[in-house]
Design an enzyme around this catalytic site. Structure first.
Site, short mmCIF file in Angstrom:
data_model
loop_
_atom_site.label_atom_id
_atom_site.label_comp_id
_atom_site.label_asym_id
_atom_site.label_seq_id
_atom_site.Cartn_x
_atom_site.Cartn_y
_atom_site.Cartn_z
N ASP A 26 0.91 -1.02 -0.10
CA ASP A 26 0.05 -0.01 0.15
C ASP A 26 0.97 1.28 0.08
O ASP A 26 2.14 0.99 0.07
CB ASP A 26 -1.06 -0.02 1.20
CG ASP A 26 -2.39 0.47 0.78
OD1 ASP A 26 -2.27 1.72 0.29
OD2 ASP A 26 -3.58 -0.02 1.01
N HIS A 77 -2.83 3.06 -4.80
CA HIS A 77 -2.24 2.42 -3.61
C HIS A 77 -0.81 1.83 -3.66
O HIS A 77 -0.35 0.94 -3.11
CB HIS A 77 -3.20 1.35 -3.04
CG HIS A 77 -4.34 1.86 -2.50
ND1 HIS A 77 -4.42 2.46 -1.12
CD2 HIS A 77 -5.66 1.83 -2.71
CE1 HIS A 77 -5.76 2.71 -0.99
NE2 HIS A 77 -6.41 2.47 -1.88
N GLU A 109 -9.86 2.38 -5.53
CA GLU A 109 -9.54 3.54 -5.26
C GLU A 109 -8.43 4.07 -6.02
O GLU A 109 -7.24 4.58 -5.55
CB GLU A 109 -9.25 4.00 -3.63
CG GLU A 109 -10.31 3.60 -2.77
CD GLU A 109 -10.02 3.50 -1.33
OE1 GLU A 109 -11.08 4.07 -0.63
OE2 GLU A 109 -8.90 3.35 -0.97
C1 TNX Z 1 -11.06 1.84 1.83
S1 TNX Z 1 -11.77 -1.11 1.08
C2 TNX Z 1 -9.93 0.97 1.17
C3 TNX Z 1 -9.01 1.04 2.10
C4 TNX Z 1 -9.03 1.90 3.45
C5 TNX Z 1 -10.27 1.54 4.03
C6 TNX Z 1 -10.69 2.08 5.44
C7 TNX Z 1 -10.68 -0.76 -0.03
C8 TNX Z 1 -10.88 -1.67 -0.99
N1 TNX Z 1 -10.14 0.29 0.31
O1 TNX Z 1 -7.89 1.45 1.37
O2 TNX Z 1 -7.85 1.30 4.36
O3 TNX Z 1 -11.32 2.08 3.09
O4 TNX Z 1 -11.79 1.82 5.92
#
Ligand code: TNX
Length: 564
Positions: free
Chosen positions: A209, A279, A346
């Site tokens: 990450d 990420h 994301e």
């Molecule tokens: C979303 S769930 C994210 C994570 C964060 C999390 C915090 C997901 C696929 N991505 O990178 O840590 O929310 O709740």
């Protein structure tokens, strides 16, 4: 089953089971598919344990471990053998003993236990079935079966009963984020131990990450030399702060092999995640040439704050694609399981809009804005498809977060539905396999009671810093109440492989806090993943936690949130 329910009700009234109070627990977690009491008990102290010669070596090893532990704690030796005339002795039920038998008619992962006052006959078709039968047997014995101290004051009996059991879902997972905060191999092992007691079978290990790269990759040593360490961490919810303490760590390949073997002996497969193409800031700090030329600020650093980084991989550059294939190639060689998780969540694509390499790639592939899907989103589809194809060549399937559904997704991918349940419902209707991990019920980084003042600082505190109460905390009962098939049309339900809870660790820095967030909510997960919803009963479950399961966590030195 009726008797089981009556006994459960009795247990709820008296907190224990008749005169055998110290030795018998009547409620198994996760609740078995069916459990019927007979009359009387079977004493296991010093009992002979017999393994069908057809059982495989890992099954016999597991039975032997059970026998060794039973001998140690009960103070009388049990021996394990493969006797001649096994079938005869068992059918007659004349010779006292435990009999573990391979039986192809038992469903995969299932088991049957039949206990009379003379013999316990256990049937399974696979090593997982044998392992699960042993977990169920342990839960019927005094708590000290999990310890290493002789316990002469308990009676080593189990109730006569007929148990028939098999899981509702084949994927019963827990995700651990070891990037935002790093947890030692010992801590991961401890979590695996508890998972095994409750028949969970997948550890989804989040290994890369923005804030840290955690797995050794031979071809790219800087990923761990540089990418595994960050120059400090933001403090609490203050985005502008930095505690000034260098932080990090990573797992060597040998350590990972060790964890894989430890998990496998407990019936757990590891699903590694390399989160791409977003990420990736820790990788960019290690190899800046993999980033987008116009990216600011330069140079890259392993991120010291939480959130969604704008700095992503330059996937228009063939060198980056080579990097991804090299990394995933080493991951595929290291982890024996059938799935590799490639993230996909994301990923802001702003950099791609102006990056010359990415725009050239978009032109070369002829990607256009279509049906509300941008060319950049289609470029991410291309990356996903390429990694999927590459991994298929290594005999692996991919899992991705539900963002991978945007645009086009190749057949054979598995979707993890995290932004609620919508992605899972849609993916199943389109014919993809699905794992349900909705943040509405399965996000155990969220606060577990409404009372913000009483709970440790969490991501939920970040969202409503001025409030005292959270509207829908992820309570034990809320996790327990989730039905992964609840919103799925009957015709698509076969696509739902299972369910998983996710523990993201932005605000979780210590093993004690990690365990506090995991337990007892992971026990609720176990029951929604394994048990028929018709068998669920929150009050009985809660009572069993109070009388048996939480004392077990105490014995194991595992921290947890006390029941309300
Ligand atoms: C979303 S769930 C994210 C994570 C964060 C999390 C915090 C997901 C696929 N991505 O990178 O840590 O929310 O709740």
């Amino acid at each position: 089953m009726k008797r089981f329910l009556i006994a459960t009700a009795l247990l709820a009234c008296f907190g224990c089971f008749g005169c055998a109070a110290k030795t018998v627990e009547t409620r198994i977690v996760p609740a078995p598919a069916s459990f019927e009491y007979g009359k009387g008990t079977l004493n296991l102290k010093g009992i002979n344990i017999n393994c069908d010669p057809a059982l495989d070596a890992p099954s016999v090893r597991a039975v032997r471990q059970f026998s060794d532990r039973l001998s140690l704690v009960s103070g009388k030796t049990s021996s394990v053998a493969s006797p001649i005339g096994l079938a005869r002795t068992v059918e007659g039920g004349k010779i006292k003993g435990m009999y573990f038998i391979k039986d192809a008619s038992v469903p995969p992962e299932g088991y049957r236990i039949s206990v009379s006052s003379r013999a316990a006959v256990i049937r399974a078709s696979s090593v997982s079935g044998v392992l699960y039968s042993l977990q169920t047997l342990r839960q019927m014995l005094p708590l000290s079966i999990y310890g290493t101290e002789p316990d002469n004051s308990s009676r080593w009996t189990i109730p006569c009963c007929e148990i028939e059991d098999a899981p509702r879902f084949r994927y019963r997972g827990l995700m651990l984020d070891c990037c935002r905060h790093f947890f030692s191999v010992d801590e991961v092992r401890k979590v695996l131990d508890v998972m095994a007691f409750y028949k969970l079978n997948r550890l989804h290990w989040h290994l890369s990450d923005d804030q840290g790269w955690r797995v050794e990759i031979d071809k790219y040593p800087r990923l761990t030399e540089i990418g595994a360490f960050r120059n400090g961490t933001m403090v609490g919810g203050d985005w502008k702060s930095n505690d000034g303490i260098r932080y990090g760590g990573y797992y060597t390949k040998d350590q990972i092999r060790d964890v894989i073997a430890y998990a496998e002996a407990r019936g757990i497969t590891i699903v590694p995640e390399i989160d791409l193409p977003g990420h990736m800031q820790a990788a960019l700090a290690s190899y800046p040439e993999l980033g987008c030329a116009g990216s600011q600020p330069q140079p890259y650093e392993v991120w010291t704050i939480w959130g969604v980084s704008r700095q992503v991989l330059n996937v228009g550059n063939e060198k980056t694609m080579q990097f991804l294939e090299d990394v995933l190639g080493e991951i595929a060689d290291l982890f024996p399981g059938e799935y590799i998780h490639i993230g996909g969540d994301e990923c802001p694509r702003d950099e791609w809009k102006t990056d010359p390499d990415c725009q050239a790639k978009i032109a070369e592939l002829g990607l256009t804005a279509d049906g509300g899907v941008s060319p950049e989103a289609r470029l991410q589809n291309y990356v996903t498809a390429r990694m999927q194809k590459f991994l298929a060549g290594k005999g692996k399937k991919i899992i991705g977060w539900d963002e991978i559904l945007e645009g086009e997704l190749a057949e054979g991918a598995t979707v993890m539905s995290w932004r609620g349940t919508a992605g899972g419902i849609k993916a199943a209707s389109m014919g993809y396999d699905v794992i349900m991990t909705p943040n509405s019920h399965c996000y155990i980084d969220y606060i577990q009671s409404e009372d913000m003042d009483k709970e440790p600082f969490s991501i939920s505190h970040m969202w409503s810093p001025k409030k005292k109460k959270v509207k829908t905390p992820i309570t034990l009962e809320r996790v327990y109440g989730y039905d992964p098939l609840g919103e799925i049309p009957a015709g698509d339900q076969g696509r739902i492989l299972g369910v998983q809870c996710n523990l993201w660790t932005e605000y979780i820095a210590t093993p004690e806090h990690l365990e506090y967030m995991l337990f007892p909510r992971v026990l609720a997960l176990s029951e929604i993943a394994w048990s028929d919803p018709a068998r669920k009963d929150f009050d009985a479950f809660r009572q069993c936690l109070a009388t048996r399961q939480l004392p077990l966590l105490d014995l194991l030195g595992v921290n947890y949130r006390k029941l309300d």
